[in-house]
Enzyme design. Structure first.
Site, PDB file in Angstrom:
ATOM      1  N   CYS A 105       2.352   1.549  -0.591  1.00 34.32           N
ATOM      2  CA  CYS A 105       2.348   2.514  -1.616  1.00 34.32           C
ATOM      3  C   CYS A 105       3.275   2.911  -2.568  1.00 34.32           C
ATOM      4  CB  CYS A 105       1.665   3.782  -0.711  1.00 34.32           C
ATOM      5  SG  CYS A 105       1.154   5.044  -1.891  1.00 34.32           S
ATOM      6  N   HIS A 147      -7.878   2.681  -1.561  1.00 32.03           N
ATOM      7  CA  HIS A 147      -6.432   3.091  -1.366  1.00 32.03           C
ATOM      8  C   HIS A 147      -6.362   4.277  -2.603  1.00 32.03           C
ATOM      9  CE1 HIS A 147      -2.180   2.945  -0.470  1.00 32.03           C
ATOM     10  NE2 HIS A 147      -2.102   3.615  -1.833  1.00 32.03           N
ATOM     11  N   GLU A 148      -6.453   3.840  -3.877  1.00 31.69           N
ATOM     12  CA  GLU A 148      -6.361   4.618  -4.895  1.00 31.69           C
ATOM     13  C   GLU A 148      -7.482   5.979  -4.905  1.00 31.69           C
ATOM     14  OE1 GLU A 148      -3.656   4.373  -6.447  1.00 31.69           O
ATOM     15  OE2 GLU A 148      -3.294   2.515  -5.530  1.00 31.69           O
ATOM     16  N   HIS A 151      -6.213   8.647  -2.789  1.00 28.18           N
ATOM     17  CA  HIS A 151      -5.100   9.442  -3.564  1.00 28.18           C
ATOM     18  C   HIS A 151      -5.604  10.834  -4.296  1.00 28.18           C
ATOM     19  CE1 HIS A 151      -1.498   7.696  -2.967  1.00 28.18           C
ATOM     20  NE2 HIS A 151      -1.562   6.467  -3.309  1.00 28.18           N
TER      21      HIS A 151
HETATM   22 ZN   LIG Z   1      -0.953   4.551  -2.799  1.00 33.15          ZN
END
Ligand SMILES: [Zn+2]
Length: 196
Positions: A105, A147-148, A151
């Site tokens: 990341c 993954h995004e 966030h």
């Molecule tokens: Zn990330």
């Protein structure tokens, strides 16, 4: 313009981000700057909280993964051209047996760990013109999106590790939050930012 990437430890990375509409100020400029920032750091994805904005916006460009030897020709071709902006995304479904992939990341430099996620997703989002799409993805593209997407829900990949793994990397994470790390892209560290 390249924006500083917020480092691990900043509260903005832990916030559940808010939806935006087409009146969001200077949205096109923001998106352009986020792409420039992502490419400048050799990332394959970047979410708005990582540049300090708790809004539901993230970008993905998987082209750097296209040369991965483990991919089939069809997958490699898909990765080469997959570039997309996701606004107000909602993952509607995730399915299949969880698989491990070594994730990293931009907000947590030099930390890479295997993360387990389901292989298939169905996602609803709006594009830059605020047209709504519902699409399905699998494999590495789904992985980057997941993954995004995490966030914008205030979740980091390190949150998904076992407590044993978390203990092992605790020192590294503390160093990152204090800016005690060498990186070759612009970052903003919580210890350095002003108290809000
Ligand atoms: Zn990330």
């Amino acid at each position: 313009m390249i924006l500083p990437i917020v480092a691990y430890g900043d509260a903005v990375l832990k916030k559940k981000a808010k939806e935006i509409d087409k009146d969001y100020p200077k949205l096109n400029e923001l998106i352009d700057n986020m792409y420039e920032t992502m490419y400048g750091a050799y990332g394959v994805g970047l979410a708005a909280p990582q540049i300090g904005l708790p809004i539901r916006l993230f970008l993905v460009d998987t082209s750097p993964f296209a040369d991965d030897e483990d991919l089939s020709e069809a997958e490699s071709e898909q990765m080469k051209t997959f570039k997309k902006t996701f606004i107000n995304a909602q993952i509607l479904e995730e399915e299949g047996d969880e698989w491990a992939f070594n994730e990293g990341c931009l907000s947590i430099p030099d930390v890479r760990e295997d993360v387990f996620r389901k292989p298939k997703i169905k996602i609803q989002y709006q594009d830059e013109n605020f047209d709504t799409h519902v699409e399905e993805y699998d494999g590495l593209i789904a992985r980057v999106i997941q993954h995004e997407y995490d966030h914008i829900d205030g979740i980091l990949f390190t949150d998904k590790l076992s407590s044993f793994k978390k203990r092992l990397i605790k020192g590294k994470l503390t160093n990152i939050s204090k800016g005690k790390i060498k990186i070759d892209y612009r970052m903003r560290f919580p210890a350095m930012s002003k108290k809000r």
